[in-house]
Design an enzyme around this catalytic site. Structure first.
Site, short mmCIF file in Angstrom:
data_model
loop_
_atom_site.label_atom_id
_atom_site.label_comp_id
_atom_site.label_asym_id
_atom_site.label_seq_id
_atom_site.Cartn_x
_atom_site.Cartn_y
_atom_site.Cartn_z
N CYS A 182 59.67 26.17 53.09
CA CYS A 182 58.46 26.46 53.89
C CYS A 182 57.20 26.30 53.02
O CYS A 182 56.86 25.18 52.65
CB CYS A 182 58.57 27.84 54.53
SG CYS A 182 57.38 28.08 55.85
N HIS A 225 63.81 27.54 57.32
CA HIS A 225 64.30 28.61 56.44
C HIS A 225 65.83 28.61 56.41
O HIS A 225 66.46 29.24 57.27
CB HIS A 225 63.79 29.97 56.94
CG HIS A 225 62.34 30.16 56.68
ND1 HIS A 225 61.87 30.78 55.55
CD2 HIS A 225 61.25 29.79 57.39
CE1 HIS A 225 60.54 30.79 55.58
NE2 HIS A 225 60.14 30.20 56.69
N GLU A 251 67.72 30.28 54.61
CA GLU A 251 68.25 31.60 54.25
C GLU A 251 68.48 32.50 55.45
O GLU A 251 69.18 33.49 55.34
CB GLU A 251 67.30 32.29 53.25
CG GLU A 251 65.96 32.75 53.80
CD GLU A 251 64.90 31.65 53.85
OE1 GLU A 251 65.27 30.47 53.81
OE2 GLU A 251 63.70 31.97 53.95
#
Ligand code: XMP
Length: 508
Positions: free
Chosen positions: A80, A168, A170
């Site tokens: 990001c 993202h 994660e």
């Protein structure tokens, strides 16, 4: 030497999550503030991940790093803001997006031949959360993946080891996220995935022996998992040179002091149990204000602990069960620390001791895994969190030994009920609150005018947010009946159905 991935934190809410995911791959990693990369002391570093951020890369005060210098030594993955930083500082363009893109998206085009996207096919779901968008890549960069909305969803440099993803990986909703992180850490950085509870124990015991030499160490036990695991680990490293102090402030759960003390002794710990309840009750007499209660308990705890610790000759270190989420310094937009490293009420300064925190790099579930690998009993490892001031913050109004007795009895019935029904491990935390109201009831032919208690049980992953636990009605009915039948002084039971936020887990 411990191989590791460094995660440079630009202040994103999900930085800790990146670290969690990397650790789940059995790879050791550390989060560092974006401007604290240890140039010149880089042993073991095999790759660097740049986190997201609430800032825009074109802001005057945007956080920046020396990307060419990093990329000269390590593979870099920008996530990001991290990706936008690469694009913007190396000659591409980043602009405000027409509308903030938030939520699920699907990759429409993917270069599966690139090592970052190995095994990831078009259609994979990713999670977007950004207000800016990359509108042009730097020279020598090429696009690796796109979504219908975001052309430069992923890209790489042709001649330097730099990758960027706008989404993202994660977060849970990026279904290909773990694959992508594995591709980066294992495929590109060459991680060996040897980080485990056992390897942590071996290396930490060795490090503690080196750090502590023949020094004596004192540690405050609370009955909770963090301080208990820290104690067992230190005991393995330095044996009887560790003295543990377990203070009973009188507001623990029913029979908890004796049973936890027994557990500690069975674990071979050199532990001193101090019953200081009379002192705490005296100092708390008539105090109703929640923060004052906490302050009195904190100050008394330090006094008692200090007195006991001074009986040990020549003690040099204070050990604490501080864990990673307590330590990570998150950055606010202005760069000031918004969550700083905590320690227990200024104890180390007062006692002039050096601080030893063997769990400071572990997440809660890793602490539990280490506890298991150390052979600790399951009930110590899976214990619910319990506030330091104990039942004091669950008795609304002033505290008396009689109120503590009532609450201990009611709490015992609730917690035992959860255990007997197999519900204990399904909730994050549970307890009973003694309310400062009395209500009319009828028992047999007698009118009663007694206290009300509230049951509180929540589900959570980190106590920052929590939902009230949807316990079965049948179970709640049984607990309510048992409390009213067995606990003298209580004739009404309520169930707290508030979530956090806007409520908190505790009532005070
Ligand atoms: P709240 O009530 O803020 O609680 O939602 C979040 C978590 O922190 C625990 N808690 C405390 N722990 N000292 C502690 O050691 C305290 O004063 C304290 N107050 C709350 C609470 O039990 C929950 O796990």
């Amino acid at each position: 030497m411990q191989e590791k991935i460094i995660i440079l934190d630009f202040g994103s809410q999900t930085t800790q999550l990146i670290a969690r995911r990397v650790r789940e791959l059995n790879i050791y990693c550390e989060i560092l503030p974006y401007n604290k990369f240890p140039f010149g002391n880089e042993d073991g570093i095999i790759g660097v991940i740049l986190s997201g951020s609430p800032l825009s890369v074109y802001d005057e005060k945007a956080f920046r790093v020396d990307l060419p210098r990093l990329a000269a030594s390590y593979p870099l993955l920008g996530i990001c803001y991290g990706a936008q930083l690469m694009a913007y500082t190396l000659g591409g363009a980043v602009e405000p997006a027409p509308s903030r893109e938030y939520g699920r998206a699907h990759l429409s085009e993917v270069d599966s031949a690139d090592p970052l996207f190995k095994g990831i096919e078009p259609g994979a779901q990713v999670w977007m959360s950004h207000g800016d968008t990359i509108t042009a890549l730097p020279e020598g960069f090429r696009v690796l993946a796109s979504t219908p909305e975001v052309h430069f969803a992923a890209f790489r440099s042709a001649d330097r080891p730099m990758w960027g993803v706008q989404f993202h990986p994660e977060v849970f909703h990026s279904t290909c996220g773990m694959e992508l992180l594995r591709n980066f850490t294992v495929g590109i950085c060459g991680a060996h995935c040897t980080w485990s509870a056992e390897s942590f124990i071996d290396s930490t015991v060795e490090e503690l022996r080196r750090q502590l030499g023949n020094d004596k160490v004192v540690l405050g036990l609370s009955g909770g998992v963090d301080s208990s695991v820290a104690a067992v680990l230190l005991n393995k490293a330095i044996g009887s040179r560790l003295t543990c102090i377990f203070v009973d402030h009188g507001m623990l759960r029913k029979d908890e002091f004796a049973s936890v003390l027994r557990d500690y002794e069975c674990l071979g710990l050199n532990v001193i149990g101090v019953d200081a309840s009379a002192r705490f009750f005296k100092d708390l007499e008539g105090v109703t204000e929640p923060e004052r209660k906490r302050k009195i308990i904190g100050a008394d705890f330090i006094k008692v602990f200090d007195e006991e610790a001074h009986k040990i000759e020549d003690v040099k270190w204070l050990a604490q069960g501080t864990i990673y989420p307590d330590c990570i310094e998150s950055l606010s937009i202005t760069g000031t620390v918004i969550k700083s490293h905590h320690n227990v009420g200024g104890l180390p300064e007062k006692m002039k001791l050096s601080l030893c925190e063997p769990l400071r790099l572990l997440f809660k579930d890793e602490v539990r895994a280490v506890g298991r690998a150390l052979g600790m009993p399951e009930h110590l490892i899976t214990r619910h969190p319990f506030p330091g001031p104990g039942l004091a913050v669950r008795i609304l109004g002033d505290i008396t030994p009689e109120k503590v007795r009532i609450l201990q009895e009611a709490d015992h019935i609730f917690i035992q009920g959860l255990r007997d029904s197999g519900l204990y491990d399904k909730v994050w935390q549970a307890g009973v609150i003694l309310l400062p109201v009395q209500s009319v009831g009828v028992m047999g032919d007698e009118r009663t005018y007694e206290r009300a208690v509230a049951l509180r049980a929540v589900t959570s992953t980190d106590a920052m947010t929590a939902d009230w636990a949807h316990l079965p009605y049948e179970f709640l009915a049984n607990v309510s009946n048992e409390i009213i039948r067995k606990v003298r002084g209580v004739n009404r039971v309520c169930y707290d159905i508030s979530s956090k936020p806007p409520a908190t887990i505790e009532w005070e």
